[in-house]
Design a protein around this motif. Sequence first.
Motif, PDB file in Angstrom:
ATOM      1  N   UNK A 145      16.546  26.805  50.555  1.00 59.87           N
ATOM      2  CA  UNK A 145      17.592  25.816  50.137  1.00 59.87           C
ATOM      3  C   UNK A 145      18.849  26.021  51.282  1.00 59.87           C
ATOM      4  N   UNK A 146      18.998  27.028  51.658  1.00 58.23           N
ATOM      5  CA  UNK A 146      20.101  27.437  52.537  1.00 58.23           C
ATOM      6  C   UNK A 146      19.684  26.954  54.052  1.00 58.23           C
ATOM      7  N   UNK A 147      18.522  27.096  54.331  1.00 60.05           N
ATOM      8  CA  UNK A 147      18.067  26.757  55.843  1.00 60.05           C
ATOM      9  C   UNK A 147      17.718  25.152  55.898  1.00 60.05           C
ATOM     10  N   UNK A 148      17.127  24.794  54.967  1.00 63.41           N
ATOM     11  CA  UNK A 148      16.644  23.627  55.132  1.00 63.41           C
ATOM     12  C   UNK A 148      15.129  23.589  55.309  1.00 63.41           C
ATOM     13  N   UNK A 160      18.758  35.596  49.278  1.00 64.32           N
ATOM     14  CA  UNK A 160      17.959  34.850  50.223  1.00 64.32           C
ATOM     15  C   UNK A 160      18.768  34.073  51.003  1.00 64.32           C
ATOM     16  N   UNK A 161      19.782  33.205  50.426  1.00 61.72           N
ATOM     17  CA  UNK A 161      20.932  32.429  51.257  1.00 61.72           C
ATOM     18  C   UNK A 161      21.657  33.056  52.332  1.00 61.72           C
ATOM     19  N   UNK A 162      21.944  34.334  52.021  1.00 64.01           N
ATOM     20  CA  UNK A 162      22.880  35.234  52.992  1.00 64.01           C
ATOM     21  C   UNK A 162      21.826  35.390  54.055  1.00 64.01           C
ATOM     22  N   UNK A 163      20.642  35.879  53.971  1.00 57.13           N
ATOM     23  CA  UNK A 163      19.561  35.982  54.930  1.00 57.13           C
ATOM     24  C   UNK A 163      19.619  34.858  55.819  1.00 57.13           C
TER      25      UNK A 163
END
Length: 457
Positions: free
Chosen positions: A309-312, A279-282
């Motif tokens: 989490x990665x995108x905020x 999901x973070x990689x996406x």
Amino acid sequence: MQSDKLHEECGVFGIYAPAGENVTKDIYYGLIALQHRGQESAGMSTSDTAGPKGNIKTKKGMGLVSEVFERKDFTELAGNIGVGHVRYSTTGGSTPENAQPIAMNYIKGSLAVVHNGNIVNAGEIKKEQMYRGQAHYTSSDSEVLTYEIVSERVKTKSIEEAIENTADRIHGGYAVIVMSPRKLVGIRDPFGIKPMILGKREDTYILASESVAIEAAGGKIVRDVKPGEIITITPDGIKSNEDLCNRKHAHCIFEYIYFARLDSVIDGIEVHEARERAGRALARNSNVQADIVVGVPDSGLAAATGYAKESGIPFALAFHKNSYIGRSFIKPTDEERREAVHMKLSVIENVVRGKRVIIIDDSIVRGTTMKQIIEMLKKAGAKEVHVKISSPPFLYPCYYGTDVPSSSQLIASEHSVDFICNNIGADSLQYLQIEDFKTMVGDLPICKACFDNHYPV
Ligand code: 5GP
Ligand code: MG
């Protein structure tokens, strides 16, 4: 889906309690924990190592573990050694005869076998067996395997020797547990395509497809069974044959993408973490603006939290999932698959109304699920729906046991990403890149043939 092939994507469990405890409940709990690996049939075989030799008891039937077994089975099947199985359902080949364990009597005794996976050369072996008068035209991979072990067992001194002699002849992806009335033997294919893990509870040893099953039986994880390893469990403890261990490894990436349970740890990698990393990689590769990130229950949820989490962009729960109905994926017709999605999922309108939604699922196979879901989201007032898939386009069939329809039914193998995006009614569509598997599972050698057509050989 094609019914001409048997897909064996199942769950296996084995346990041996040398101190003599009754293990039927442990098998039951283990199988309950593996239920996600197969809902078509369930079964167990047991024996009492102190009892009369050759006495293996088996009960198996169609349905869920909780439907097949009753309370009285815990006493009727009582024994201190046993194996259990849950079988994956496909639209074809769904018959009681395919339920496992496969228990067989032969001239020197009896054994029971549970098997997860596909044996790619089962057809050839079956021909030889038919010539010998063993197998029938309709025998399954698992029966072929059992006949092969039995044929060797007649010539050898021990069950583990028989299995060692068989192992080099069978090719494919498999996790197999064999019980004789006195011994438990586990074998994992040399590629390590299918998972198998070893656990322990005091003197009791447990083998299972996934770590969660060992924990469900009150055990602690010892280690993964090595690819190619043959583990024999006797009253003296465990013995390991590693003759086939040092070959090329290729663990099935689909276990991490979809198949395994979210709280399992396979070959040292936590499934939940792997999915979050996808999901973070996406998120890192996307520039879509949105108000919320949602996941398709249950298979898309962990990737969705990773993306958030990665995108905020905040994670939101957009669906209620009815847990009391079975899988939509395996229904035979498109119409039934569409209906099943609606039975299973409903949108929480308040969450999505007026919002730009990023929705994540683990995979698109035929495209049925996503198309229905987008329709539901838009009907509930979602302003935009951007689809993120936590695996690359699914392009090629699997010969090692993942249940994939023929290429012609894999939407990505016939159509471009733009076409699919349009077809499912999404505002945008992004897949995980093959390179991102490295982010998911690090240096673990993987089989990703369903995405890149490179089958391990
Ligand atoms: P589609 O509706 O596109 O044909 O299938 C995609 C959905 O099926 C996804 O939600 C995914 O979680 C699920 N899925 C993917 N692979 C498998 C599988 O091998 N078995 C089952 N039962 N579901 C799958
Ligand atoms: Mg799903």
